[in-house]
Design an enzyme around this catalytic site. Structure first.
Site, mmCIF file in Angstrom:
data_model
loop_
_atom_site.group_PDB
_atom_site.id
_atom_site.type_symbol
_atom_site.label_atom_id
_atom_site.label_comp_id
_atom_site.label_asym_id
_atom_site.label_seq_id
_atom_site.Cartn_x
_atom_site.Cartn_y
_atom_site.Cartn_z
ATOM 1 C CD GLU A 54 -5.700 4.931 0.630
ATOM 2 O OE1 GLU A 54 -5.792 5.614 0.726
ATOM 3 O OE2 GLU A 54 -4.863 2.963 0.844
ATOM 4 C CE1 TYR A 61 -8.971 9.026 1.458
ATOM 5 C CE2 TYR A 61 -6.384 8.608 0.459
ATOM 6 C CZ TYR A 61 -7.841 8.596 1.267
ATOM 7 O OH TYR A 61 -7.908 6.651 1.866
ATOM 8 C CG ASN A 90 -1.261 1.704 1.407
ATOM 9 O OD1 ASN A 90 -2.879 0.830 0.806
ATOM 10 N ND2 ASN A 90 -0.723 2.385 1.970
ATOM 11 C CD GLU A 91 -0.861 6.156 0.532
ATOM 12 O OE1 GLU A 91 -0.483 6.756 1.395
ATOM 13 O OE2 GLU A 91 -1.921 6.174 -0.751
HETATM 14 O O1 AHR Z 1 -7.304 6.393 4.808
HETATM 15 C C1 AHR Z 1 -5.818 6.574 5.659
HETATM 16 C C2 AHR Z 1 -5.000 6.335 4.831
HETATM 17 O O2 AHR Z 1 -4.736 7.337 3.530
HETATM 18 C C3 AHR Z 1 -4.368 5.409 3.646
HETATM 19 O O3 AHR Z 1 -3.933 4.412 5.617
HETATM 20 C C4 AHR Z 1 -3.114 5.479 3.625
HETATM 21 O O4 AHR Z 1 -3.233 4.190 2.358
HETATM 22 C C5 AHR Z 1 -3.789 6.968 2.793
HETATM 23 O O5 AHR Z 1 -2.808 7.542 3.011
#
Ligand code: AHR
Length: 533
Positions: free
Chosen positions: A337, A282, A202-203
């Site tokens: 995400e 996001y 993840n990331e």
């Molecule tokens: O969703 C919160 C965080 O955002 C996650 O853990 C991460 O993958 C992202 O930076």
């Protein structure tokens, strides 16, 4: 952390694309004509774009989903019944778990065995709180069974080893009597589990280990090779699909990551493979998050929605790179995400990412789902962050209380679009202007569901003006359209435990005459209708 930077240029590009790609049907300022072209059914809108994300973060899992079997809150084997019922109604296709940043520090063995023997560890990413490990893999799979969903497991690449991940999958999936399988049986699950999707890290460019693209690629090849799925029911076509870490949000530098992974994919040998490339983006506006989730006005409404529309340019940019190395579109772009990320609610633990969810979030969710649908040929999976009590949640809980958010309602209204065939719809979006912010006034998608019924989802972004829609149904004979519309008195209207239906869908219906559907859209609304013959 990854977020949408939404440069003006990106917005203009996406807006211009819509305007350019679609023939103009401009009419009176408060009227928009749509033309649905049912002769050209497009790609399947994969139901997996309605996926969810449940991380061990704040009250996302503990209290939000898991209260334990001894809780006074009605539960089934520890899972709260109210939350399970609400999620079941959403037909959630897959749930990504256990993180997030948490995944790269998670050691699965701590979450198996008798509950009273599970050791407490820490959750350094999210508030430094105790991780009791009472919700482990067996509980997660039970939760999925209860809501009727599939597992999207993120394995630990950052602080784990390929061996640890390989053993986890053997423990879960083999039907043969290995020592690990016997342990699974002893822990109460004789049958092999089905892991539908495997996230490899993840990331990894940030909280997942600060890796360069090349370093990650070498890890990816190893994990892809050795972390095997042994479930006999899942061989051949139903293989576990492997998803590589992909780029972060808006910045152009992320194209390097996509280039490196996809170029290697094109030249790969038989011993490793991927089926998806992840993208995290996001809508945040600025970092650290400063937009508030409550008590805002039209300026913040329009600014934030403008930020979210950058998703269009982002998906287009990475899809174009993927097309170079994978013209047959075998690898899905997996937006695992996405969603709104605001300043934490005052008084909450900042590490718990608690925010409210307003009508603005409902519109934001619909806009992103429409973008994913328009890219259905490449975007075949997405996971909103997150499911319960964290970021842009479906559901909020407080002890025994539960409330459905405006975002939940959009996901429920969009159910007919799961696995529907995308149908092109042309329109002139027009412009809604607030101060120096220009936004399209309207956004729309159309699709034919698995029974062949035509559906439209139309968003009126303008918070002040209603809109008359005249939709030419392209030869579909119809009498009426029926469905639901979601709006509220204010852009920042929210549902609370005391007023849970402040933002709730209401029935809507309209006549079809001469092959044209006339529909009035309330200001700041999301409407989904089916065309009835
Ligand atoms: O969703 C919160 C965080 O955002 C996650 O853990 C991460 O993958 C992202 O930076």
């Amino acid at each position: 952390m990854a977020f949408t930077s939404s440069p003006m240029g990106a917005f203009l590009v996406s807006f211009a694309l819509i305007a350019f790609a679609l023939p103009a049907h401009a009419v009176a300022a408060d009227r928009v004509e749509l033309s649905v072209d049912t002769s050209k059914a497009g790609a399947k809108i994969d139901r997996n774009i309605f996926g969810q994300f449940a991380e061990h973060l704040g009250h996302g899992v503990y209290e939000g989903v898991w209260v334990g079997p001894d809780s006074k809150i009605p539960n089934t084997r520890g899972m709260r019944n109210d939350v399970v019922a609400a999620l079941k109604a959403l037909r959630v296709p897959n749930v990504r778990w256990p993180g997030g940043c948490f995944a790269d520090e998670y050691h699965w063995r701590k979450g198996i065995g008798p509950a009273d023997q599970r050791v407490a560890t820490l959750n350094p990413n999210w508030g430094g709180v105790i991780e009791p490990n009472t919700f482990g893999i067996h509980e997660f799979m039970d939760f999925l069974d209860q809501i009727g969903s599939e597992a999207f497991l993120s394995v630990n690449v950052g602080s784990g080893t390929p061996q640890e991940a390989a053993e986890w999958l053997e423990y879960m999936t083999t039907a043969q009597p290995t020592a690990l399988a016997k342990e699974r049986v002893a822990n109460g699950h004789p049958a092999p589990y089905k892991v539908a999707y495997l996230g490899i890290g993840n990331e990894s460019w940030d909280c997942g280990g600060n890796m360069t693209p090349d370093y990650y690629l070498s890890q990816l090849k190893i994990y892809s090779r050795f972390v095997r799925n042994f479930n006999p029911a899942q061989q051949d076509k139903q293989q576990m699909l492997k998803i590589a870490v992909g780029p972060g949000g808006g910045e152009a530098r992320w194209t390097e990551w996509t280039e490196v992974v996809m170029k290697a994919y094109e030249k790969r040998q038989w011993s490793w493979d991927i089926n998806g490339l992840s993208l995290h983006s996001y809508t945040v506006g600025q970092w650290p998050p400063a937009f508030t989730s409550v008590g805002f006005g039209e300026t913040e409404y329009s600014q934030f929605l403008k930020h979210t529309l950058a998703m269009e340019a982002l998906v287009t940019r990475h899809s174009a790179i993927m097309d170079k190395y994978d013209p047959q579109k075998k690898v899905a772009l997996v937006v695992d995400e996405w969603g709104a990320w605001y300043a934490p609610l005052p008084g909450s633990n900042p590490g718990f990412l608690v925010q409210q969810n307003s009508l603005r979030d409902a519109i934001l969710a619909a806009l992103n789902l429409n973008i994913f649908a328009r890219h259905a040929d490449r975007v075949r999976m997405a996971n909103i962050a997150q499911m319960v009590n964290v970021l842009q949640a479906m559901i909020m809980t407080d002890k025994e209380k539960m409330v459905l958010t405006p975002t939940y309602h959009v996901f429920r209204m969009y159910l007919p679009f799961q696995d529907a065939a995308f149908v092109p719809v042309a329109f002139d979006a027009g412009t809604y202007t607030h101060k120096d912010i220009d936004l399209p006034r309207v956004d729309a998608i159309a699709a034919k569901d698995t029974n062949g019924k035509l559906w439209l989802a139309i968003i009126n972004l303008d918070p002040d003006q209603s809109l008359e829609i005249e939709a030419n149904l392209g030869g579909v004979t119809a009498k009426s359209a029926v469905g639901e519309t979601l709006t509220a008195p204010k852009v920042d209207s929210v549902n609370t435990f005391d007023a849970p239906a402040a933002v709730a869908p209401k029935p809507v219906s309209a006549k079809v005459q001469g092959g044209k559907l006339a529909l009035e859209l309330a200001p700041k609304s999301v409407t989904v209708v089916s065309v009835e013959q």
